[in-house]
Design a protein around this motif. Structure first.
Motif, PDB file in Angstrom:
ATOM      1  N   PRO A   1       0.835  -1.203   0.000  1.00  0.00           N
ATOM      2  CA  PRO A   1       0.000   0.000   0.000  1.00  0.00           C
ATOM      3  C   PRO A   1       0.871   1.255   0.000  1.00  0.00           C
ATOM      4  CG  PRO A   1       0.087  -0.924   2.204  1.00  0.00           C
ATOM      5  CD  PRO A   1       0.780  -1.910   1.292  1.00  0.00           C
ATOM      6  N   GLY A   2       0.276   2.382  -0.412  1.00  0.00           N
ATOM      7  CA  GLY A   2       1.031   3.643  -0.445  1.00  0.00           C
ATOM      8  C   GLY A   2       1.163   4.139  -1.866  1.00  0.00           C
ATOM      9  N   PHE A   3       0.930   3.261  -2.824  1.00  0.00           N
ATOM     10  CA  PHE A   3       1.004   3.669  -4.235  1.00  0.00           C
ATOM     11  C   PHE A   3      -0.042   4.757  -4.510  1.00  0.00           C
ATOM     12  CE2 PHE A   3      -1.133   3.168  -8.331  1.00  0.00           C
ATOM     13  CZ  PHE A   3      -0.112   3.569  -9.172  1.00  0.00           C
ATOM     14  N   SER A   4      -1.291   4.508  -4.121  1.00  0.00           N
ATOM     15  CA  SER A   4      -2.337   5.509  -4.347  1.00  0.00           C
ATOM     16  C   SER A   4      -3.463   5.355  -3.336  1.00  0.00           C
ATOM     17  CB  SER A   4      -2.912   5.382  -5.758  1.00  0.00           C
ATOM     18  OG  SER A   4      -3.627   4.174  -5.891  1.00  0.00           O
ATOM     19  N   GLY A   5      -4.177   6.463  -3.103  1.00  0.00           N
ATOM     20  CA  GLY A   5      -5.306   6.419  -2.177  1.00  0.00           C
ATOM     21  C   GLY A   5      -6.212   7.619  -2.399  1.00  0.00           C
ATOM     22  N   GLU A   6      -7.441   7.509  -1.889  1.00  0.00           N
ATOM     23  CA  GLU A   6      -8.419   8.576  -2.085  1.00  0.00           C
ATOM     24  C   GLU A   6      -8.301   9.652  -1.014  1.00  0.00           C
ATOM     25  OE1 GLU A   6     -12.258   6.332  -4.098  1.00  0.00           O
ATOM     26  OE2 GLU A   6     -11.981   6.203  -1.948  1.00  0.00           O
ATOM     27  N   CYS A   7      -8.511  10.908  -1.424  1.00  0.00           N
ATOM     28  CA  CYS A   7      -8.608  11.981  -0.445  1.00  0.00           C
ATOM     29  C   CYS A   7     -10.064  12.042   0.030  1.00  0.00           C
ATOM     30  CB  CYS A   7      -8.156  13.303  -1.047  1.00  0.00           C
ATOM     31  SG  CYS A   7      -9.259  13.960  -2.308  1.00  0.00           S
ATOM     32  N   GLU A   8     -10.332  12.969   0.968  1.00  0.00           N
ATOM     33  CA  GLU A   8     -11.672  13.057   1.548  1.00  0.00           C
ATOM     34  C   GLU A   8     -12.756  13.359   0.518  1.00  0.00           C
ATOM     35  OE1 GLU A   8     -11.701  15.246   5.550  1.00  0.00           O
ATOM     36  OE2 GLU A   8      -9.727  15.660   4.690  1.00  0.00           O
ATOM     37  N   LEU A   9     -12.362  13.888  -0.641  1.00  0.00           N
ATOM     38  CA  LEU A   9     -13.358  14.255  -1.653  1.00  0.00           C
ATOM     39  C   LEU A   9     -13.808  13.065  -2.499  1.00  0.00           C
ATOM     40  CD1 LEU A   9     -11.805  17.653  -2.804  1.00  0.00           C
ATOM     41  CD2 LEU A   9     -13.598  17.243  -1.104  1.00  0.00           C
ATOM     42  N   ILE A  10     -13.141  11.936  -2.349  1.00  0.00           N
ATOM     43  CA  ILE A  10     -13.498  10.701  -3.076  1.00  0.00           C
ATOM     44  C   ILE A  10     -13.681  10.993  -4.576  1.00  0.00           C
ATOM     45  CG2 ILE A  10     -15.077   8.719  -3.167  1.00  0.00           C
ATOM     46  CD1 ILE A  10     -13.863   8.815  -0.457  1.00  0.00           C
ATOM     47  N   CYS A  11     -12.600  11.296  -5.241  1.00  0.00           N
ATOM     48  CA  CYS A  11     -12.719  11.567  -6.681  1.00  0.00           C
ATOM     49  C   CYS A  11     -11.494  11.017  -7.398  1.00  0.00           C
ATOM     50  CB  CYS A  11     -12.898  13.055  -6.923  1.00  0.00           C
ATOM     51  SG  CYS A  11     -11.687  14.058  -6.064  1.00  0.00           S
ATOM     52  N   GLY A  12     -11.222   9.761  -7.175  1.00  0.00           N
ATOM     53  CA  GLY A  12     -10.051   9.124  -7.775  1.00  0.00           C
ATOM     54  C   GLY A  12      -8.936   9.024  -6.735  1.00  0.00           C
ATOM     55  N   GLN A  13      -7.991   8.123  -6.991  1.00  0.00           N
ATOM     56  CA  GLN A  13      -6.912   7.901  -6.021  1.00  0.00           C
ATOM     57  C   GLN A  13      -5.658   8.685  -6.423  1.00  0.00           C
ATOM     58  OE1 GLN A  13      -6.105   3.920  -4.860  1.00  0.00           O
ATOM     59  NE2 GLN A  13      -8.228   3.238  -5.048  1.00  0.00           N
ATOM     60  N   HIS A  14      -5.195   9.546  -5.531  1.00  0.00           N
ATOM     61  CA  HIS A  14      -3.962  10.294  -5.776  1.00  0.00           C
ATOM     62  C   HIS A  14      -2.770   9.342  -5.774  1.00  0.00           C
ATOM     63  CE1 HIS A  14      -5.548  14.374  -5.575  1.00  0.00           C
ATOM     64  NE2 HIS A  14      -6.354  13.971  -4.607  1.00  0.00           N
ATOM     65  N   ILE A  15      -1.956   9.447  -6.814  1.00  0.00           N
ATOM     66  CA  ILE A  15      -0.796   8.560  -6.950  1.00  0.00           C
ATOM     67  C   ILE A  15       0.450   9.250  -6.392  1.00  0.00           C
ATOM     68  CG2 ILE A  15       0.713   7.419  -8.646  1.00  0.00           C
ATOM     69  CD1 ILE A  15      -1.843   7.351 -10.481  1.00  0.00           C
ATOM     70  N   ALA A  16       1.293   8.501  -5.699  1.00  0.00           N
ATOM     71  CA  ALA A  16       2.577   9.047  -5.221  1.00  0.00           C
ATOM     72  C   ALA A  16       3.520   9.086  -6.427  1.00  0.00           C
ATOM     73  CB  ALA A  16       3.143   8.172  -4.107  1.00  0.00           C
ATOM     74  N   GLU A  17       3.338  10.110  -7.253  1.00  0.00           N
ATOM     75  CA  GLU A  17       4.005  10.128  -8.560  1.00  0.00           C
ATOM     76  C   GLU A  17       5.508  10.353  -8.522  1.00  0.00           C
ATOM     77  OE1 GLU A  17       1.203  12.955 -10.642  1.00  0.00           O
ATOM     78  OE2 GLU A  17       1.772  11.614 -12.274  1.00  0.00           O
ATOM     79  N   ASP A  18       6.023  10.865  -7.419  1.00  0.00           N
ATOM     80  CA  ASP A  18       7.478  11.013  -7.334  1.00  0.00           C
ATOM     81  C   ASP A  18       8.135   9.660  -7.036  1.00  0.00           C
ATOM     82  OD1 ASP A  18       6.041  11.344  -4.919  1.00  0.00           O
ATOM     83  OD2 ASP A  18       7.815  12.121  -3.902  1.00  0.00           O
ATOM     84  N   HIS A  19       7.327   8.659  -6.689  1.00  0.00           N
ATOM     85  CA  HIS A  19       7.873   7.320  -6.447  1.00  0.00           C
ATOM     86  C   HIS A  19       7.403   6.277  -7.463  1.00  0.00           C
ATOM     87  CE1 HIS A  19       9.838   8.439  -2.726  1.00  0.00           C
ATOM     88  NE2 HIS A  19       8.738   9.064  -2.354  1.00  0.00           N
ATOM     89  N   TYR A  20       6.352   6.620  -8.220  1.00  0.00           N
ATOM     90  CA  TYR A  20       5.822   5.659  -9.198  1.00  0.00           C
ATOM     91  C   TYR A  20       5.438   6.362 -10.490  1.00  0.00           C
ATOM     92  CZ  TYR A  20       5.329   2.554  -5.158  1.00  0.00           C
ATOM     93  OH  TYR A  20       5.569   1.799  -4.042  1.00  0.00           O
ATOM     94  N   PHE A  21       5.793   5.762 -11.621  1.00  0.00           N
ATOM     95  CA  PHE A  21       5.352   6.277 -12.913  1.00  0.00           C
ATOM     96  C   PHE A  21       4.321   5.294 -13.475  1.00  0.00           C
ATOM     97  CE2 PHE A  21       5.694   6.554 -17.570  1.00  0.00           C
ATOM     98  CZ  PHE A  21       5.287   7.879 -17.709  1.00  0.00           C
ATOM     99  N   VAL A  22       3.180   5.845 -13.909  1.00  0.00           N
ATOM    100  CA  VAL A  22       2.074   4.987 -14.335  1.00  0.00           C
ATOM    101  C   VAL A  22       1.781   5.155 -15.821  1.00  0.00           C
ATOM    102  CG1 VAL A  22      -0.345   4.384 -13.931  1.00  0.00           C
ATOM    103  CG2 VAL A  22       1.061   5.225 -12.042  1.00  0.00           C
TER     104      VAL A  22
END
Ligand code: ZN
Length: 437
Positions: free
Chosen positions: A247-268
């Motif tokens: 876990p930690g790759f991506s997760g939803e913020c309180e607004l629930i509108c898609g999962q924010h990706i930790a883009e400085d650690h993962y390229f998608v």
């Protein structure tokens, strides 16, 4: 709404061009890193005559071969590791369907980065140092429970590492210790709510849980709504794969509108499932992930088999990181029944919407003559449970109509008694394939 907290503004709110420039720098570095250290990657790159210096843009990455789960299995246990074991401080593994474990490891830096991305993800859900978190994922070799624990402790929340199972004890602890955040699979959250009601505890009024961080299995919007209604909590989704560090790759913020990706650690990348070429921005396809910082087991272009799309628009929460839309199914999970593509998530969305049904079901695949067919077994809700045949028939008719609208086919349905489908503390077994029997 009070101002939303952001754990690492520099990384999470970076302008798009700067993020892409950072990703390109890190990508160049990681390609050199794996080329110099890994026979597996060197062979893959050499096979197409690619040298790490040939990468001039982020798009150039699509020239490289994909990495698949079998690469981990073939190299079992440590074939994908590129550092000596003296530098590895942790081993984790996930079990596959074939029985062999998929093994990953972490260096000290990997552990630090893992904790950092989880602290970000946890902060996104609104959890902070005033929260008490119950981690009801199973501990052990699975990454989920451990990762969430590090992140929670980093943000200063109080952790209850209760692990999975023993629902009555879970509820006792939840009540007595004043749990405000719950970490587990979505299936288990719903199960806990049911057990609570049986014990005369109403999760909405008798417990303090206000947010759930759910992972380990995909769930539909309707399933999320069901959890939120029963608990009176915000149910957030997050995603990760053990091959990429959990876990930690991506997760939803309180607004629930898609999962924010930790883009400085993962390229998608998102690839067309047939051609395996990149799709146009915003289009759906298979999610392919490259780790940009992992030292022990870096992964280049990993095929997740999960289907989703990316949204690069900045979010109202203030974050600018790309967002992964709801996973709509695994290409693995897709069933082809008489020429029609069917995902379990489509069936779930129909079942959860009907209040006469409980959100517990199984999909059974079987052969009818030479043809594949499927049967859906679903529990009636306690309120709808009756021995009035006419009423049952009406429910069945309604369900069949709804299924036809969504699936364009007529599966067999069987309504079963409340609580008759086995509950699991981990991933629910949704699909039973009896076609070879
Ligand atoms: Zn957001």
């Amino acid at each position: 709404m009070p101002k939303m907290q952001i754990w690492n503004k520099a990384m999470e709110c970076m302008p798009r061009e700067e993020m892409e420039a950072l990703q390109l720098r890190k990508l160049k570095k990681i390609l050199h890193y794996v080329y110099d250290r890994s026979d597996i990657y060197k062979k893959k790159f050499d096979g197409i005559g690619f040298k790490p210096d040939d990468l001039k843009s982020l798009q150039d990455l699509s020239k490289l071969p994909l990495t698949i789960k079998d690469d981990f299995r073939d190299g079992y246990p440590f074939g994908m590791f590129v550092v000596p074991m003296e530098q590895v401080v942790r081993l984790h593994a996930s079990s596959g369907t074939t029985g062999k474990l998929t093994v990953v490891g972490c260096t000290k830096n990997d552990m630090e980065n893992w904790t950092e991305v989880l602290a970000r993800m946890i902060t996104m859900t609104g959890v902070n140092s005033s929260d008490v978190t119950q981690i009801a994922f199973g501990y052990g070799l699975f990454t989920g429970a451990h990762g969430l624990q590090y992140g929670m402790e980093r943000v200063g929340a109080t952790v209850i590492p209760i692990s999975g199972g023993n629902s009555e004890k879970q509820l006792m602890v939840m009540k007595d210790f004043g749990t405000t955040a719950l970490v587990c699979t979505p299936t288990y959250a719903l199960h806990l709510a049911e057990v609570a009601m049986k014990l005369g505890i109403d999760p909405r009024t008798d417990l303090k849980v206000k947010v759930g961080l759910f992972g380990g299995e995909a769930f539909s919007e309707e399933y999320r709504q069901e959890i939120q209604n029963r608990w009176g909590m915000l149910a957030t989704d997050n995603y990760g794969l053990s091959e990429l560090g959990g876990p930690g790759f991506s997760g939803e913020c309180e607004l629930i509108c898609g999962q924010h990706i930790a883009e400085d650690h993962y390229f998608v990348e998102i690839l067309d499932t047939e051609t395996l070429q990149p799709v146009a921005p915003g289009e759906k396809g298979e999610v392919v992930i490259t780790s940009l910082s992992r030292e022990a087991v870096p992964v280049i272009r990993y095929r997740t088999k999960d289907i989703s799309s990316l949204n690069y628009e900045p979010c109202d929460c203030g974050r600018t990181t790309a967002r992964l839309s709801k996973i709509t199914g695994r290409s693995d999970d897709m069933m082809v029944i008489r020429g029609v593509n069917v995902f379990p998530s489509q069936i779930e969305s129909v079942l959860v919407k009907m209040e006469e049904l409980a959100p517990h079901y199984q999909i059974i695949l079987y052969k009818k003559g030479f043809l594949d067919d499927l049967e859906i077994r679903v529990e009636l809700s306690e309120e709808a449970f009756t021995d009035n045949y006419g009423k049952l028939e009406a429910i069945e008719h309604k369900l069949k109509q709804q299924l036809y609208k969504t699936l364009s086919m007529n599966p067999k349905v069987r309504l079963v008694e409340p609580f008759s489908i086995e509950r699991s503390p981990g991933k629910a077994i949704r699909v039973i394939d009896n076609r070879d029997k």
